[in-house]
Design an enzyme around this catalytic site. Structure first.
Site, PDB file in Angstrom:
ATOM      1  N   ARG A  77      14.502  11.260  45.116  1.00 26.39           N
ATOM      2  CA  ARG A  77      15.620  12.182  44.785  1.00 26.39           C
ATOM      3  C   ARG A  77      17.093  11.417  45.573  1.00 26.39           C
ATOM      4  O   ARG A  77      17.691  11.647  46.676  1.00 26.39           O
ATOM      5  CB  ARG A  77      15.702  13.097  45.719  1.00 26.39           C
ATOM      6  CG  ARG A  77      16.695  14.292  45.355  1.00 26.39           C
ATOM      7  CD  ARG A  77      16.770  14.798  43.841  1.00 26.39           C
ATOM      8  NE  ARG A  77      15.258  15.379  43.279  1.00 26.39           N
ATOM      9  CZ  ARG A  77      15.321  15.467  42.611  1.00 26.39           C
ATOM     10  NH1 ARG A  77      15.983  15.212  41.014  1.00 26.39           N
ATOM     11  NH2 ARG A  77      13.929  15.658  41.340  1.00 26.39           N
ATOM     12  N   GLN A 101       7.243  13.390  33.830  1.00 25.65           N
ATOM     13  CA  GLN A 101       9.001  13.696  33.361  1.00 25.65           C
ATOM     14  C   GLN A 101       9.828  12.239  33.758  1.00 25.65           C
ATOM     15  O   GLN A 101       9.019  11.821  34.835  1.00 25.65           O
ATOM     16  CB  GLN A 101       9.796  14.409  34.186  1.00 25.65           C
ATOM     17  CG  GLN A 101      10.967  14.426  34.112  1.00 25.65           C
ATOM     18  CD  GLN A 101      12.070  15.267  33.828  1.00 25.65           C
ATOM     19  OE1 GLN A 101      11.517  16.034  32.899  1.00 25.65           O
ATOM     20  NE2 GLN A 101      12.852  15.797  34.668  1.00 25.65           N
ATOM     21  N   ARG A 106       9.345   4.861  38.181  1.00 25.17           N
ATOM     22  CA  ARG A 106      10.099   5.440  39.414  1.00 25.17           C
ATOM     23  C   ARG A 106       8.982   5.893  40.436  1.00 25.17           C
ATOM     24  O   ARG A 106       8.977   6.038  41.496  1.00 25.17           O
ATOM     25  CB  ARG A 106      10.556   6.235  38.985  1.00 25.17           C
ATOM     26  CG  ARG A 106      10.328   7.574  38.752  1.00 25.17           C
ATOM     27  CD  ARG A 106      11.342   9.312  38.812  1.00 25.17           C
ATOM     28  NE  ARG A 106      10.499  10.612  37.929  1.00 25.17           N
ATOM     29  CZ  ARG A 106      11.117  11.088  38.070  1.00 25.17           C
ATOM     30  NH1 ARG A 106      12.565  10.875  38.933  1.00 25.17           N
ATOM     31  NH2 ARG A 106      10.509  12.674  37.660  1.00 25.17           N
ATOM     32  N   HIS A 185      18.630   6.119  36.542  1.00 23.42           N
ATOM     33  CA  HIS A 185      19.633   7.261  36.585  1.00 23.42           C
ATOM     34  C   HIS A 185      20.168   7.115  38.056  1.00 23.42           C
ATOM     35  O   HIS A 185      19.542   7.302  38.840  1.00 23.42           O
ATOM     36  CB  HIS A 185      17.926   8.009  37.506  1.00 23.42           C
ATOM     37  CG  HIS A 185      17.960   9.248  36.933  1.00 23.42           C
ATOM     38  ND1 HIS A 185      18.411  10.582  37.936  1.00 23.42           N
ATOM     39  CD2 HIS A 185      17.721  10.530  36.462  1.00 23.42           C
ATOM     40  CE1 HIS A 185      18.976  11.423  37.663  1.00 23.42           C
ATOM     41  NE2 HIS A 185      17.955  12.223  36.559  1.00 23.42           N
ATOM     42  N   GLU A 308      24.074   7.819  34.397  1.00 22.74           N
ATOM     43  CA  GLU A 308      22.378   7.581  33.741  1.00 22.74           C
ATOM     44  C   GLU A 308      22.959   6.796  32.237  1.00 22.74           C
ATOM     45  O   GLU A 308      22.758   6.878  31.579  1.00 22.74           O
ATOM     46  CB  GLU A 308      21.443   8.304  33.844  1.00 22.74           C
ATOM     47  CG  GLU A 308      22.016   9.326  34.650  1.00 22.74           C
ATOM     48  CD  GLU A 308      20.922  10.635  34.980  1.00 22.74           C
ATOM     49  OE1 GLU A 308      19.981  10.662  33.861  1.00 22.74           O
ATOM     50  OE2 GLU A 308      21.310  11.175  35.349  1.00 22.74           O
TER      51      GLU A 308
HETATM   52  O1  LIG Z   1      14.225  15.805  38.295  1.00 23.24           O
HETATM   53  P1  LIG Z   1      14.085  14.760  38.009  1.00 23.24           P
HETATM   54  O2  LIG Z   1      12.217  14.858  37.156  1.00 23.24           O
HETATM   55  O3  LIG Z   1      14.253  13.366  38.647  1.00 23.24           O
HETATM   56  O4  LIG Z   1      15.229  15.017  36.747  1.00 23.24           O
HETATM   57  C1  LIG Z   1      16.147  15.004  37.181  1.00 23.24           C
HETATM   58  C2  LIG Z   1      16.925  15.217  36.214  1.00 23.24           C
HETATM   59  O5  LIG Z   1      17.267  13.160  34.983  1.00 23.24           O
HETATM   60  C3  LIG Z   1      17.911  13.257  34.564  1.00 23.24           C
HETATM   61  O6  LIG Z   1      19.468  13.675  34.589  1.00 23.24           O
HETATM   62  C4  LIG Z   1      17.978  14.590  33.140  1.00 23.24           C
HETATM   63  O7  LIG Z   1      19.046  15.139  32.012  1.00 23.24           O
HETATM   64  C5  LIG Z   1      17.790  16.160  33.719  1.00 23.24           C
HETATM   65  O8  LIG Z   1      17.678  17.125  32.443  1.00 23.24           O
HETATM   66  C6  LIG Z   1      17.055  16.383  35.033  1.00 23.24           C
HETATM   67  O9  LIG Z   1      16.583  17.438  35.305  1.00 23.24           O
END
Ligand SMILES: O=P(O)(O)OC[C@H]1O[C@H](O)[C@H](O)[C@@H](O)[C@@H]1O
Length: 333
Positions: A77, A101, A106, A185, A308
């Site tokens: 994070r 996601q 990562r 990111h 990002e």
């Molecule tokens: O919590 P994560 O999977 O690290 O994602 C964190 C964030 O990443 C990007 O910025 C996306 O646009 C967000 O929608 C998401 O919440």
């Protein structure tokens, strides 16, 4: 002039070997480099995530949450996690649909490939490039099963007194064509998000993911004629600089080429120049969403803005044997 038959040959002293060198350490799954002029960068092999970038005066430029897990159990994070081969939740009916996601890079353990230094006589403008690699064989077998494409990634992190360059090469080392999205990111550290202004995206259409999620929530119980979920619409740019006053999650599509500037209390704090990373996501979860994140320290949402750079509006196709490369250069003030 007298010939000196036994003249000793010159010692191999060149300005290069006399010059102060970058100090590199590679220990406990972390590689870090310090330039003679004082700049510092640290990269975690877990995700090849840059977790610290300091300017010569010791000022930290990246945000890492006090609750971030750095032990390889989760994506970090903070810092600069690498998003590949899919951004966000993978779309249904796509080759990446079974991946988590933001994909697999990562959360995978990368290999440190080595350094390349360039020294100057004074040490004042020395720089160092650290290379990291990840191949399809190195990711967990479950992820290989979910996305069986054969790829090679090389991530180069170049630290210089002028800034930090991160460049990513994506290679298709398999036999078939596949497609991917990619994004850096970057969590930029700021004293207070409420004092931040972002310049350089004023003319760029964007998708407002927060508004879209709210719309979807409101429509949850309504009849959907086609049964297929609506795609988020693109918002026409307002020509205003961006200030962040609530939860923000926007995907700016094909942003203009110029630098993106982050100002804090009206003074320049960061500048980002992109190559082949046409899209830019601006994200801050704000108070309520941050409170629900188990790897975010209390009140820390105020101390970062994610800007990002990526290629996420569409998919980039890569044929067998092809390599694609993109980079960003960041300056901090
Ligand atoms: O919590 P994560 O999977 O690290 O994602 C964190 C964030 O990443 C990007 O910025 C996306 O646009 C967000 O929608 C998401 O919440």
């Amino acid at each position: 002039m007298v010939e000196r038959g036994h003249k000793p040959s010159n010692l191999p002293v060149s300005p290069q070997t006399m010059a102060p060198q970058a100090r590199i350490t590679n220990e406990n799954g972390r590689v870090n480099a310090t330039l003679p002029s004082g700049e510092f960068v640290e990269v975690l092999l877990h995700g090849a995530t840059i977790i610290s970038w300091k300017t010569a005066n010791g000022k930290e430029n990246l945000f890492v949450s006090s609750k971030a897990r750095l032990d390889g159990s989760k994506a970090v994070r903070g810092g600069i996690p690498i998003v590949f081969p899919v951004f966000g939740p993978p779309p249904k009916n796509h080759a990446t649909s079974e991946l988590p996601q933001h994909g697999l890079a990562r959360t995978s353990h990368w290999e440190y490939l080595g350094k390349t230094s360039s020294e100057s006589t004074s040490g004042g403008d020395s720089s160092v490039k650290l290379d990291f690699g990840l191949s399809s064989e190195m990711v967990g077998t479950d992820l290989q099963d979910h996305w069986p494409e054969k790829f090679g990634l090389t991530y180069s992190v170049t630290l210089s007194p002028q800034g930090l360059e991160t460049s990513l090469q994506v290679s298709n080392v398999g036999k078939s064509t596949w497609e991917f999205q990619v994004l850096l990111h970057t969590y930029l550290r700021v004293d207070n998000i409420s004092d931040v202004i972002i310049q350089g995206l004023e003319a760029t259409p964007f998708t407002d993911k927060v508004a879209f999620a709210e719309q979807q929530e409101a429509m949850k119980n309504e009849w959907e004629p086609s049964g297929s979920p609506a795609a988020p619409e693109r918002t026409t740019p307002s020509m205003d600089v961006i200030s962040i006053k609530s939860e923000t999650d926007r995907v700016y599509h094909n942003a203009q080429d110029g630098p993106i500037r982050v100002l804090h209390k009206g003074s320049p704090r960061f500048e980002i120049v992109r190559d082949m990373l046409g899209d830019v996501v601006v994200w801050n979860p704000w108070e309520k969403k941050a409170a629900g994140m188990n790897d975010m320290g209390e009140g820390e949402w105020k101390n970062f803005v994610c800007v990002e750079a990526g290629s996420v509006s569409s998919w980039t196709k890569l044929e067998s044997g092809e390599t694609w490369e993109a980079s960003q250069i960041m300056k901090a003030f």
